[in-house]
Design a protein around this motif. Structure first.
Motif, mmCIF file in Angstrom:
data_model
loop_
_atom_site.group_PDB
_atom_site.id
_atom_site.type_symbol
_atom_site.label_atom_id
_atom_site.label_comp_id
_atom_site.label_asym_id
_atom_site.label_seq_id
_atom_site.Cartn_x
_atom_site.Cartn_y
_atom_site.Cartn_z
ATOM 1 N N GLY A 50 -11.406 18.159 -25.885
ATOM 2 C CA GLY A 50 -10.224 18.384 -25.066
ATOM 3 C C GLY A 50 -9.001 17.589 -25.467
ATOM 4 O O GLY A 50 -9.065 16.580 -26.162
ATOM 5 N N ILE A 51 -7.865 18.100 -25.024
ATOM 6 C CA ILE A 51 -6.663 17.287 -25.031
ATOM 7 C C ILE A 51 -6.187 17.248 -23.587
ATOM 8 O O ILE A 51 -6.453 18.157 -22.808
ATOM 9 N N LEU A 52 -5.504 16.174 -23.248
ATOM 10 C CA LEU A 52 -5.131 15.930 -21.862
ATOM 11 C C LEU A 52 -4.191 17.015 -21.340
ATOM 12 O O LEU A 52 -3.143 17.266 -21.905
ATOM 13 N N HIS A 53 -4.573 17.651 -20.228
ATOM 14 C CA HIS A 53 -3.646 18.561 -19.573
ATOM 15 C C HIS A 53 -3.325 18.031 -18.177
ATOM 16 O O HIS A 53 -3.860 17.009 -17.760
ATOM 17 N N MET A 54 -2.453 18.728 -17.470
ATOM 18 C CA MET A 54 -2.005 18.230 -16.170
ATOM 19 C C MET A 54 -3.149 18.037 -15.178
ATOM 20 O O MET A 54 -3.113 17.140 -14.363
ATOM 21 N N GLY A 55 -4.132 18.920 -15.265
ATOM 22 C CA GLY A 55 -5.268 18.789 -14.367
ATOM 23 C C GLY A 55 -5.968 17.452 -14.554
ATOM 24 O O GLY A 55 -6.255 16.751 -13.586
ATOM 25 N N HIS A 56 -6.200 17.069 -15.818
ATOM 26 C CA HIS A 56 -6.780 15.750 -16.097
ATOM 27 C C HIS A 56 -5.873 14.673 -15.544
ATOM 28 O O HIS A 56 -6.317 13.745 -14.884
ATOM 29 N N ALA A 57 -4.591 14.788 -15.868
ATOM 30 C CA ALA A 57 -3.644 13.742 -15.504
ATOM 31 C C ALA A 57 -3.698 13.488 -13.999
ATOM 32 O O ALA A 57 -3.710 12.343 -13.552
ATOM 33 N N PHE A 58 -3.787 14.555 -13.229
ATOM 34 C CA PHE A 58 -3.864 14.435 -11.777
ATOM 35 C C PHE A 58 -5.161 13.739 -11.380
ATOM 36 O O PHE A 58 -5.178 12.769 -10.617
ATOM 37 N N ASP A 59 -6.245 14.250 -11.924
ATOM 38 C CA ASP A 59 -7.566 13.724 -11.620
ATOM 39 C C ASP A 59 -7.658 12.230 -11.935
ATOM 40 O O ASP A 59 -8.107 11.426 -11.123
ATOM 41 N N SER A 533 -1.681 27.780 -17.759
ATOM 42 C CA SER A 533 -2.705 28.265 -18.672
ATOM 43 C C SER A 533 -2.129 28.473 -20.065
ATOM 44 O O SER A 533 -0.929 28.658 -20.240
ATOM 45 N N LYS A 534 -3.043 28.433 -21.010
ATOM 46 C CA LYS A 534 -2.636 28.608 -22.401
ATOM 47 C C LYS A 534 -2.035 29.993 -22.607
ATOM 48 O O LYS A 534 -1.010 30.151 -23.242
ATOM 49 N N SER A 535 -2.687 30.995 -21.993
ATOM 50 C CA SER A 535 -2.240 32.359 -22.256
ATOM 51 C C SER A 535 -0.845 32.620 -21.678
ATOM 52 O O SER A 535 -0.068 33.371 -22.242
ATOM 53 N N LEU A 536 -0.540 31.983 -20.551
ATOM 54 C CA LEU A 536 0.798 32.167 -19.979
ATOM 55 C C LEU A 536 1.835 31.293 -20.684
ATOM 56 O O LEU A 536 3.036 31.552 -20.608
ATOM 57 N N GLY A 537 1.344 30.248 -21.345
ATOM 58 C CA GLY A 537 2.258 29.359 -22.041
ATOM 59 C C GLY A 537 3.128 28.562 -21.090
ATOM 60 O O GLY A 537 4.195 28.073 -21.449
ATOM 61 N N ASN A 538 2.669 28.415 -19.835
ATOM 62 C CA ASN A 538 3.487 27.694 -18.852
ATOM 63 C C ASN A 538 2.986 26.270 -18.611
ATOM 64 O O ASN A 538 3.407 25.620 -17.671
ATOM 65 N N GLY A 539 2.067 25.851 -19.446
ATOM 66 C CA GLY A 539 1.534 24.503 -19.285
ATOM 67 C C GLY A 539 2.578 23.458 -19.653
ATOM 68 O O GLY A 539 3.383 23.671 -20.554
ATOM 69 N N ILE A 540 2.564 22.368 -18.904
ATOM 70 C CA ILE A 540 3.454 21.269 -19.260
ATOM 71 C C ILE A 540 2.571 20.149 -19.793
ATOM 72 O O ILE A 540 1.585 19.779 -19.172
ATOM 73 N N ASP A 541 2.909 19.655 -20.953
ATOM 74 C CA ASP A 541 2.110 18.628 -21.593
ATOM 75 C C ASP A 541 2.386 17.270 -20.952
ATOM 76 O O ASP A 541 3.502 16.770 -21.008
ATOM 77 N N PRO A 542 1.372 16.684 -20.337
ATOM 78 C CA PRO A 542 1.609 15.406 -19.657
ATOM 79 C C PRO A 542 2.121 14.316 -20.608
ATOM 80 O O PRO A 542 2.892 13.449 -20.190
ATOM 81 N N LEU A 543 1.698 14.383 -21.864
ATOM 82 C CA LEU A 543 2.124 13.340 -22.790
ATOM 83 C C LEU A 543 3.602 13.458 -23.114
ATOM 84 O O LEU A 543 4.294 12.454 -23.313
ATOM 85 N N GLU A 544 4.061 14.709 -23.121
ATOM 86 C CA GLU A 544 5.475 14.912 -23.357
ATOM 87 C C GLU A 544 6.271 14.347 -22.171
ATOM 88 O O GLU A 544 7.310 13.712 -22.336
ATOM 89 N N VAL A 545 5.753 14.584 -20.975
ATOM 90 C CA VAL A 545 6.406 14.061 -19.775
ATOM 91 C C VAL A 545 6.423 12.535 -19.813
ATOM 92 O O VAL A 545 7.435 11.901 -19.509
ATOM 93 N N ILE A 546 5.281 11.956 -20.202
ATOM 94 C CA ILE A 546 5.218 10.496 -20.294
ATOM 95 C C ILE A 546 6.249 9.989 -21.294
ATOM 96 O O ILE A 546 6.952 9.010 -21.046
ATOM 97 N N GLY A 547 6.348 10.676 -22.413
ATOM 98 C CA GLY A 547 7.300 10.269 -23.433
ATOM 99 C C GLY A 547 8.727 10.291 -22.925
ATOM 100 O O GLY A 547 9.535 9.434 -23.271
ATOM 101 N N GLN A 548 9.009 11.260 -22.105
ATOM 102 C CA GLN A 548 10.384 11.397 -21.641
ATOM 103 C C GLN A 548 10.693 10.549 -20.403
ATOM 104 O O GLN A 548 11.773 9.961 -20.296
#
Length: 893
Positions: A50-59, A533-548
């Motif tokens: 896996g790579i970290l997604h928002m669901g992980h980040a929340f959890d 979801s990946k297929s919708l392409g609407n995922g926000i990368d938590p690491l990108e958010v952290i970076g910003q």
RNA sequence: GGGUUCGUAGCUCAGCUGGGAUGAGCGCAUGCUUGACGUGCAUGAGGUCUGCGGUUCGAUCCCGCACGGACCCACCA
């Protein structure tokens, strides 16, 4: 560390630096300490792939909040981390990688494949871990585990053998879900039903006459969504109560194409209302038909190969793909005149949750866990509250599953995973389940033994996670001390996969439940409420958010205002707001540090000064109350509510009011004692608030805390604030509230009258109540610094106040601003008239309630008293406003 | 088909066990170079709490129905 803080908060660099400091200091590490209370949480192990997604980040954020909080409360806190080998998804990934290189998995062979997988794990397995660290997770990394490490392997074998020996695990020929792409069986939980557009083919089979000839007039018509399965039909069924088909039982029909004669059977399972009330029965390829077949002793004819092509039982269709075959069969039936019609039909099709391939039910020999007995303690635990599910509504879902439990298919036709510790004797067929590879067959003594090629369902090992990570099957000090764990935090999606299986596995192996509380949190959705979801392409990368915006901002956003259990919407503006809050507290701290004089003693944690101003007592008391309330909310796992309160306190009460109130005391000449008291409150309230905030925003609070108090090693290991009776000042809380109300009233008037901000206005405060007058006399300063007053006088009546003065009434007092340039008397009259109308409404409502006998009889006495006080205040304000209105009207004439 | 849950300000949501919505953030409007912060401060506009019934002295809150979303379980050819 420099006391010079940058003008704007910048988390870059700082977060990594602090994380490194924590890790080095060993603050994340826990060791058993007899006699000390512990708090244990196990991480839901993320997939190595896996790579970290928002669901992980929340959890992870929720867990880290709990863990950091408990650690500060003095618990010996262990957050056990690790990763999961994720059998199917890892295997699929590696297989695809090989495919790209032109290598076929089976040609490569099992050994080489596993080497490759381990290599892959070594290379990429650390990704998710380093991402968790970016979030600030305070896991005990020294204890990091992997579900396929040495210890876990032993645990899995041990659990399997024990359960086999007790008869809970068996090997059976049963209908299972088969994924033809992943080439493996699946448990029911891994099957995802998707609505698909398909067709309903109406087909008829001719009946066989008494003399054995095929009838050309009598047919049985039915409908199917999978015509190709007719190759495996072994009966046609009708409902015994169906008048239309009375007397058909026992007769036969001709299965066209294959030209097999199959019986007509009667079975309650057939729904008379649906279609013609006739069903074709394919025991080998439909779970319901399988049951019907068992009841009527029907033959099971498997027509599919593992890759979903037709096998030799399909006769001339052998080798054809399932969907091609479907077309061909339909075509042939049509030619035979047996196709009655085609109808568009949308129905639910079972697919593999990993690859979305349509699964085929088919009969295979697989390993199962018998659930009937095992599930009982798991049901009881939740029923009797030994395991608490948060939110409460989770119970229904839980029981919905446990009530309909079916045996768990645990074998998977894969290579990456725990190989089943079972061997078959090739000579006598004996099955041997053993902790170690047996040398010879205990039954026939020969040595032609082969190990079962299958591996176990990933969740079989995850189910042991809370105790295998602490050393089980060995009886270790860690296990004795840290187990059972305390709280489990996870999403709804794996309640059946994981949570229930941990509960019964733990009870079975350990004799006790693995945790006392399970917190289920909702899904992180996008701004429109869609799943990320990946297929919708609407995922926000938590690491990108952290970076910003920084990890603190991300964490705060994920938990604020949203309570556990319900889904949340995540979007950029919310993170910006959190970032702004970080900046706010950064600047408040900067302000306080800047006001410290050279060489001055740090005041955090020092005894409270003997004398304090009312606003000092107010802020200390407000903070004290916050400590109580926020802690209570956290104890109820209302993390979002708790942090919202801290947020509001810091921003509004502390920054917008207290700091502003205290400024004159910091700059004023000759008020050293007063300045010192103010500084005391500033430093202590700030430091305390940082503690309350630390579980949510670990980085910025650490930086501020350590700057504020240079002797402190870390806020992480400081103590959680507690409510103090000596800091409870209800009276001062009320008086400052009164002052705030007055200041707000004046500001409002100034604004609506368009008084220039630079213009200072004399203010006369009129109150008949000496206590109220005292409050205002004490708070004189605030009118000048906060409301732009040139001077303020406090008096009993309105002696000397101009008739045309602008006024504002607050409970207990009226404030006058003799604005000589109040030219628009009409506007002021209008404003006061509106105010009077509002007060009229309030009084009517109040009267109604207080004259309501049933209210007086049934309501709590405090409520009644409260209402009476309200009424009194409104009456007073009402008379003040109407009096002023009269004067204004008079002065206009 | 069975079940759960939601419908509060333009948007996203709070509202703790029935007793005035001085609700929060964002957005909007107006004003502000006040010696921490414009990632800020002040003030303000904006809501028949989805609709209809019922219980109650009183309902955003409890019950029923309707409409509109979200989700879970089972899966019928």
């Amino acid at each position: 560390m420099s006391k010079e803080l940058a003008k704007a908060y910048d988390p870059k660099g700082l977060e990594d630096r602090l994380y490194e400091k924590w890790e080095k200091s060993g603050y994340f590490h826990a060791e058993p300490e007899e006699g000390r209370k512990k708090f244990t949480v196990v991480i839901p192990p993320p997939n190595v792939t896996g790579i970290l997604h928002m669901g992980h980040a929340f959890d992870e954020t929720v867990q880290d909040i709990l863990v950091r909080w408990k650690r500060m409360q003095g618990y010996n806190t262990l957050w056990q981390p690790g990763t999961d080998h994720a059998s199917i998804s890892t295997e699929v990934r590696i297989t695809n990688e090989l495919k790209e290189e032109g290598i076929d998995k089976h040609e490569l062979g099992r050994e080489k494949f596993l080497e490759r997988a381990w290599e892959w794990k070594r290379k990429y397995g650390g990704t998710i871990v380093s991402q968790l660290k970016k979030l600030g997770s305070s896991c005990d990394w020294e204890r990091e585990r992997f579900t396929m490490d040495e210890g876990c392997n032993r645990a899995v074998t041990e659990a399997f053998v024990r359960m086999y020996e007790k008869g809970y695990i068996y090997k059976g020929n049963r209908i299972i879900n088969w994924c033809p792409v992943c080439n493996t069986s699946l448990s029911d939980a891994e099957v995802l039903y998707e609505e698909q557009q398909g067709h309903l083919w109406h087909i008829k089979y001719p009946l066989i006459n008494e003399d054995g000839s095929v009838s050309s007039t009598e047919f049985l018509e039915f409908a199917t969504t999978r015509p190709e399965t007719m190759l495996g039909d072994t009966a046609v069924a009708v409902n015994p109560a169906d008048e239309r088909y009375k007397g058909l039982a026992g007769r036969k029909v001709l299965l066209p194409i294959v030209n097999r004669q199959i019986p007509v059977v009667e079975d309650e399972y057939v729904d008379m209302e649906f279609g013609t009330g006739v069903v074709k029965i394919t025991p080998a390829h439909d779970p319901n038909d399988f049951e019907v077949g068992k009841r009527h002793g029907l033959e099971e004819i498997n027509i599919l190969n593992d890759d979903a092509t037709i096998n030799e039982n399909g006769g001339k269709y052998a080798g054809m793909d399932r969907y091609e075959c479907r077309k061909a069969i339909v075509k042939e039936l049509e030619e035979l005149g047996l196709l009655v019609g085609i109808e568009d039909y949308s129905h639910n099709v079972g697919t593999h949750d990993r690859c979305h391939t349509t699964v085929e039910p088919l009969i295979k020999k697989q390993w199962f866990v018998r659930m009937d007995e095992l599930i009982k303690p798991a049901v009881k635990a939740v029923q009797e509250g030994e395991i608490r599910l948060v939110p409460d509504s989770a119970k229904k879902r839980y029981f919905n599953w446990t009530d309909n439990i079916k045996d768990w298919c645990i074998s998977r036709q894969l290579w990456w995973g725990h190989r089943i510790p079972a061997w078959t004797c090739e000579d006598c067929g004996e099955i041997i389940v053993s902790r170690t590879a047996p040398e010879v067959c205990p039954k026939c003594g020969k040595n032609h033994l082969t190990q079962d090629p299958d591996v176990l369902d990933t969740w079989f090992s995850s189910a042991l996670w809370p105790f295998e990570t602490l050393g089980w099957p060995d009886d270790t000090p860690d296990l004795r001390y840290f187990f059972p764990t305390d709280v489990l935090v996870t999403g709804w999606d794996i309640i059946f996969f994981w949570v229930i299986r941990m509960i019964f596995s733990s009870y079975e192996q350990m004799g006790t439940y693995p945790f006392h509380t399970v917190i289920f949190h909702g899904l992180v959705r996008d701004s429109q409420g869609r799943k990320m979801s990946k297929s919708l392409g609407n995922g926000i990368d938590p690491l990108e958010v952290i970076g910003q915006y920084g990890a603190d901002a991300l964490r705060l956003t994920l938990v604020t205002g949203n309570d556990m259990g319900s889904d949340m919407r995540f979007y950029r503006e919310r993170v910006e707001n959190s970032r702004n809050f970080a900046n706010k507290i950064w600047n408040a701290s900067r302000f306080i540090m800047m006001n410290r004089k050279e060489g001055e003693e740090e005041r955090f944690g020092k005894p409270v000064p003997a004398s304090l101003e009312p606003e000092d007592k107010w802020i200390l008391s407000r903070f004290n109350r916050l400590v109580k309330e926020a802690t209570e909310n956290m104890e109820r796992y209302e993390l979002g509510i708790a942090v919202q309160k801290v947020y509001d306190f810091i921003w509004e009460e502390f920054c917008d009011w207290y700091i502003e109130m205290v400024k004159p005391r910091l700059y004023g000449e000759g008020m050293e004692a007063s300045r010192d008291q103010a500084m005391y409150c500033l430093e202590n309230v700030l430091g305390g608030a940082m503690k309350l905030l630390h579980p949510y925003m670990p980085f910025i609070t650490e930086e501020i805390f350590c700057t504020l108090q240079s002797g402190e090693p870390s806020i992480m290991i400081s103590s959680w604030p507690e409510f103090r009776n000596d800091l409870d000042f209800p009276e001062e809380e009320r008086s400052i509230e009164t002052i705030k109300e007055a200041v707000r009233g004046i500001r409002g008037v100034r604004n609506s009258m368009n008084v220039a901000p630079s213009k200072r206005v004399p203010i006369v405060i009129v109150s008949p109540d000496p206590a109220v007058r005292k409050i205002f006399a004490d708070g004189k300063l605030f009118f000048e610094s906060l409301a732009g007053a040139s001077s303020s006088a406090c008096q009993e009546d309105r002696e000397g106040v101009s008739d045309s003065a602008v006024s504002v009434s607050i409970p207990g007092a009226t404030l006058f601003m003799p604005l000589e340039d109040l030219v628009d008397i009409d506007a002021e009259i209008e404003r006061l008239t509106k105010e009077l109308k509002r007060l009229d409404g309030e009084l009517i409502r109040s009267d109604k309630m207080l004259s309501n006998e049933k209210f007086l009889a049934s309501a709590k006495p405090e409520k009644v008293q409260e209402e009476k006080e309200k009424k009194a205040r409104y009456e007073q304000m009402h008379s003040q406003v109407s009096e002023q209105l009269d004067r204004l009207k008079k002065s206009r004439q």
